[in-house]
Scaffold this motif. Structure first.
Motif, PDB file in Angstrom:
ATOM      1  N   PHE A   1      46.605  47.419  27.094  1.00 37.27           N
ATOM      2  CA  PHE A   1      45.971  46.858  28.290  1.00 37.27           C
ATOM      3  C   PHE A   1      45.604  47.902  29.353  1.00 37.27           C
ATOM      4  O   PHE A   1      44.503  47.890  29.882  1.00 37.27           O
ATOM      5  N   LYS A   2      46.551  48.769  29.739  1.00 39.64           N
ATOM      6  CA  LYS A   2      46.318  49.814  30.743  1.00 39.64           C
ATOM      7  C   LYS A   2      45.845  49.240  32.087  1.00 39.64           C
ATOM      8  O   LYS A   2      44.972  49.810  32.751  1.00 39.64           O
ATOM      9  N   LEU A   3      46.437  48.131  32.500  1.00 35.53           N
ATOM     10  CA  LEU A   3      46.138  47.566  33.817  1.00 35.53           C
ATOM     11  C   LEU A   3      46.940  48.290  34.890  1.00 35.53           C
ATOM     12  O   LEU A   3      48.018  48.840  34.628  1.00 35.53           O
ATOM     13  N   LEU A   4      46.420  48.283  36.111  1.00 32.88           N
ATOM     14  CA  LEU A   4      47.117  48.873  37.254  1.00 32.88           C
ATOM     15  C   LEU A   4      48.096  47.840  37.795  1.00 32.88           C
ATOM     16  O   LEU A   4      47.690  46.805  38.328  1.00 32.88           O
ATOM     17  N   GLN A   5      49.376  48.125  37.658  1.00 30.57           N
ATOM     18  CA  GLN A   5      50.406  47.127  37.944  1.00 30.57           C
ATOM     19  C   GLN A   5      50.497  46.759  39.417  1.00 30.57           C
ATOM     20  O   GLN A   5      50.973  45.673  39.767  1.00 30.57           O
ATOM     21  N   SER A   6      50.059  47.636  40.295  1.00 24.05           N
ATOM     22  CA  SER A   6      50.154  47.369  41.734  1.00 24.05           C
ATOM     23  C   SER A   6      48.980  46.567  42.274  1.00 24.05           C
ATOM     24  O   SER A   6      48.956  46.207  43.450  1.00 24.05           O
ATOM     25  N   LEU A   7      48.016  46.268  41.414  1.00 26.45           N
ATOM     26  CA  LEU A   7      46.831  45.517  41.826  1.00 26.45           C
ATOM     27  C   LEU A   7      46.826  44.142  41.181  1.00 26.45           C
ATOM     28  O   LEU A   7      47.308  43.962  40.066  1.00 26.45           O
ATOM     29  N   THR A   8      46.235  43.173  41.876  1.00 20.77           N
ATOM     30  CA  THR A   8      46.078  41.838  41.310  1.00 20.77           C
ATOM     31  C   THR A   8      45.019  41.858  40.212  1.00 20.77           C
ATOM     32  O   THR A   8      44.307  42.852  40.022  1.00 20.77           O
ATOM     33  N   VAL A   9      44.911  40.746  39.501  1.00 25.55           N
ATOM     34  CA  VAL A   9      43.869  40.593  38.487  1.00 25.55           C
ATOM     35  C   VAL A   9      42.497  40.878  39.105  1.00 25.55           C
ATOM     36  O   VAL A   9      41.706  41.675  38.578  1.00 25.55           O
ATOM     37  N   TYR A  10      42.221  40.233  40.223  1.00 26.50           N
ATOM     38  CA  TYR A  10      40.925  40.441  40.898  1.00 26.50           C
ATOM     39  C   TYR A  10      40.738  41.912  41.242  1.00 26.50           C
ATOM     40  O   TYR A  10      39.675  42.498  40.998  1.00 26.50           O
ATOM     41  N   GLU A  11      41.766  42.529  41.804  1.00 29.38           N
ATOM     42  CA  GLU A  11      41.650  43.915  42.251  1.00 29.38           C
ATOM     43  C   GLU A  11      41.488  44.886  41.099  1.00 29.38           C
ATOM     44  O   GLU A  11      40.760  45.889  41.213  1.00 29.38           O
ATOM     45  N   ASN A  12      42.149  44.616  39.961  1.00 31.79           N
ATOM     46  CA  ASN A  12      41.973  45.461  38.781  1.00 31.79           C
ATOM     47  C   ASN A  12      40.516  45.494  38.344  1.00 31.79           C
ATOM     48  O   ASN A  12      39.978  46.555  38.006  1.00 31.79           O
ATOM     49  N   ILE A  13      39.893  44.329  38.335  1.00 30.39           N
ATOM     50  CA  ILE A  13      38.505  44.250  37.878  1.00 30.39           C
ATOM     51  C   ILE A  13      37.550  44.809  38.932  1.00 30.39           C
ATOM     52  O   ILE A  13      36.615  45.555  38.614  1.00 30.39           O
ATOM     53  N   ALA A  14      37.806  44.493  40.179  1.00 27.93           N
ATOM     54  CA  ALA A  14      36.956  45.003  41.257  1.00 27.93           C
ATOM     55  C   ALA A  14      36.998  46.527  41.321  1.00 27.93           C
ATOM     56  O   ALA A  14      35.986  47.184  41.610  1.00 27.93           O
ATOM     57  N   PHE A  15      38.171  47.088  41.026  1.00 27.51           N
ATOM     58  CA  PHE A  15      38.324  48.545  41.067  1.00 27.51           C
ATOM     59  C   PHE A  15      37.353  49.229  40.109  1.00 27.51           C
ATOM     60  O   PHE A  15      36.816  50.307  40.411  1.00 27.51           O
ATOM     61  N   ALA A  16      37.113  48.609  38.944  1.00 28.24           N
ATOM     62  CA  ALA A  16      36.182  49.181  37.971  1.00 28.24           C
ATOM     63  C   ALA A  16      34.771  49.264  38.540  1.00 28.24           C
ATOM     64  O   ALA A  16      33.982  50.132  38.137  1.00 28.24           O
ATOM     65  N   LEU A  17      34.435  48.373  39.461  1.00 25.67           N
ATOM     66  CA  LEU A  17      33.127  48.407  40.108  1.00 25.67           C
ATOM     67  C   LEU A  17      33.113  49.354  41.308  1.00 25.67           C
ATOM     68  O   LEU A  17      32.113  50.024  41.581  1.00 25.67           O
ATOM     69  N   GLU A  18      34.229  49.412  42.003  1.00 24.06           N
ATOM     70  CA  GLU A  18      34.313  50.293  43.178  1.00 24.06           C
ATOM     71  C   GLU A  18      34.166  51.757  42.794  1.00 24.06           C
ATOM     72  O   GLU A  18      33.526  52.538  43.507  1.00 24.06           O
ATOM     73  N   VAL A  19      34.746  52.152  41.652  1.00 22.73           N
ATOM     74  CA  VAL A  19      34.691  53.565  41.257  1.00 22.73           C
ATOM     75  C   VAL A  19      33.278  53.991  40.861  1.00 22.73           C
ATOM     76  O   VAL A  19      32.979  55.189  40.858  1.00 22.73           O
ATOM     77  N   ILE A  20      32.420  53.038  40.527  1.00 25.72           N
ATOM     78  CA  ILE A  20      31.025  53.389  40.229  1.00 25.72           C
ATOM     79  C   ILE A  20      30.121  53.081  41.423  1.00 25.72           C
ATOM     80  O   ILE A  20      28.906  53.076  41.309  1.00 25.72           O
ATOM     81  N   GLU A  21      30.760  52.810  42.576  1.00 23.71           N
ATOM     82  CA  GLU A  21      30.062  52.607  43.848  1.00 23.71           C
ATOM     83  C   GLU A  21      29.074  51.447  43.799  1.00 23.71           C
ATOM     84  O   GLU A  21      27.954  51.537  44.303  1.00 23.71           O
ATOM     85  N   GLU A  22      29.518  50.357  43.209  1.00 22.52           N
ATOM     86  CA  GLU A  22      28.726  49.137  43.208  1.00 22.52           C
ATOM     87  C   GLU A  22      28.582  48.620  44.642  1.00 22.52           C
ATOM     88  O   GLU A  22      29.458  48.831  45.486  1.00 22.52           O
ATOM     89  N   ASP A  23      27.487  47.961  44.915  1.00 18.19           N
ATOM     90  CA  ASP A  23      27.255  47.341  46.219  1.00 18.19           C
ATOM     91  C   ASP A  23      28.396  46.365  46.506  1.00 18.19           C
ATOM     92  O   ASP A  23      28.617  45.414  45.746  1.00 18.19           O
ATOM     93  N   PRO A  24      29.158  46.576  47.594  1.00 17.05           N
ATOM     94  CA  PRO A  24      30.291  45.696  47.898  1.00 17.05           C
ATOM     95  C   PRO A  24      29.909  44.221  47.961  1.00 17.05           C
ATOM     96  O   PRO A  24      30.728  43.351  47.625  1.00 17.05           O
ATOM     97  N   ALA A  25      28.681  43.935  48.356  1.00 15.99           N
ATOM     98  CA  ALA A  25      28.244  42.544  48.458  1.00 15.99           C
ATOM     99  C   ALA A  25      28.143  41.875  47.093  1.00 15.99           C
ATOM    100  O   ALA A  25      28.179  40.647  46.996  1.00 15.99           O
ATOM    101  N   LYS A  26      28.038  42.677  46.016  1.00 17.86           N
ATOM    102  CA  LYS A  26      27.878  42.126  44.668  1.00 17.86           C
ATOM    103  C   LYS A  26      29.199  42.048  43.906  1.00 17.86           C
ATOM    104  O   LYS A  26      29.273  41.384  42.872  1.00 17.86           O
ATOM    105  N   ILE A  27      30.214  42.744  44.407  1.00 16.04           N
ATOM    106  CA  ILE A  27      31.452  42.862  43.639  1.00 16.04           C
ATOM    107  C   ILE A  27      32.118  41.510  43.426  1.00 16.04           C
ATOM    108  O   ILE A  27      32.509  41.164  42.303  1.00 16.04           O
ATOM    109  N   LYS A  28      32.258  40.715  44.490  1.00 17.79           N
ATOM    110  CA  LYS A  28      32.972  39.449  44.360  1.00 17.79           C
ATOM    111  C   LYS A  28      32.327  38.549  43.319  1.00 17.79           C
ATOM    112  O   LYS A  28      33.022  37.972  42.461  1.00 17.79           O
ATOM    113  N   GLN A  29      31.005  38.424  43.361  1.00 14.61           N
ATOM    114  CA  GLN A  29      30.325  37.542  42.421  1.00 14.61           C
ATOM    115  C   GLN A  29      30.482  38.039  40.988  1.00 14.61           C
ATOM    116  O   GLN A  29      30.722  37.256  40.064  1.00 14.61           O
TER     117      GLN A  29
END
Length: 230
Positions: free
Chosen positions: A90-118
């Motif tokens: 799995f290699k999930l980040l244990q200190s982050l929630t499910v949502y945050e684990n997935i959002a992090f994958a978008l944040e590191v590629i500098e996705e538009d914050p307005a699009k991350i939640k959707q």
């Protein structure tokens, strides 16, 4: 035209172990392919070469005409936007929630914050775990953690999803539910390459089977069987 092409690829480790021995093979866009073979055959090395965790000692690997051997290290993260990876553990980040684990994958590629939640909520819906968005990995079952790992790998809609023994630590019922998800991801157009020891899955869900032994392709069948004792 091939999406992935290996041309006379070799991987020799510093201890002189030849993990991949002159491998040449192609994968087309939209395929679902099983990589099978006995333990120590070179499956994991083959998988790592495809997302440039390892670099070939000799030969060329192309993904959509990009030569991975010529990529500079700073260019590897851009490649991995197109290649999602799912691991057995799995290699999930244990200190982050499910949502945050997935959002992090978008944040590191500098996705538009307005699009991350959707995007995160859409992919949680795809893997059927939206109700666990605020949970931490330690609060999830193994199957649920694997769903999150798949969601993280495909949230950016990669061209390729590489799965290294994604059902290896799961009970049979959970393993089949994970396969349903991988088949759904493939149906959306993503090429799926899955290394596995699961004979029942390979023999039931008939797809292309590539068998590797001693770092070589020894069998490549459009709708093959597992072909090994497990």
């Amino acid at each position: 035209m091939s999406l992935i092409k290996l041309n006379d690829v070799w991987k020799v480790y510093p201890n002189s172990v030849k993990a991949i021995n002159g491998m040449s093979i192609e994968f087309n866009k939209g395929e679902f392919v099983y990589i099978v073979g006995p333990s120590g055959a070179g499956k994991s090395t083959f998988i790592r070469l495809l997302y440039r965790e390892e670099k070939a000692s000799k030969g060329e690997i192309y993904i959509d005409n990009v030569n991975l051997s010529q990529l500079k290290q700073k260019e590897v993260p851009h490649l991995r936007r197109r290649v999602g990876v799912v691991f057995q553990d799995f290699k999930l980040l244990q200190s982050l929630t499910v949502y945050e684990n997935i959002a992090f994958a978008l944040e590191v590629i500098e996705e538009d914050p307005a699009k991350i939640k959707q995007k995160v909520m859409d992919v949680l819906d795809l893997v059927k775990i939206k109700s666990k968005a605020k949970f931490y990995p330690s609060e999830l079952s193994g199957g649920e953690q694997q769903r999150v790992a798949i969601a993280r790998a495909v949230v950016n809609r990669p061209d390729i999803l590489i799965a290294d023994e994604p059902t290896g630590n799961l009970d049979p019922d959970t393993a089949w539910s994970i396969m349903d998800i991988l088949e759904n991801v493939n149906a959306l157009g993503t090429t799926v390459i899955m290394a596995t020891h699961n004979k029942e899955i390979v023999n039931t869900l008939k797809r292309r089977v590539i068998a590797i032994e001693a770092g070589r392709v020894v069998r490549d069948e459009a709708r093959g069987n597992y072909g090994y004792e497990v």
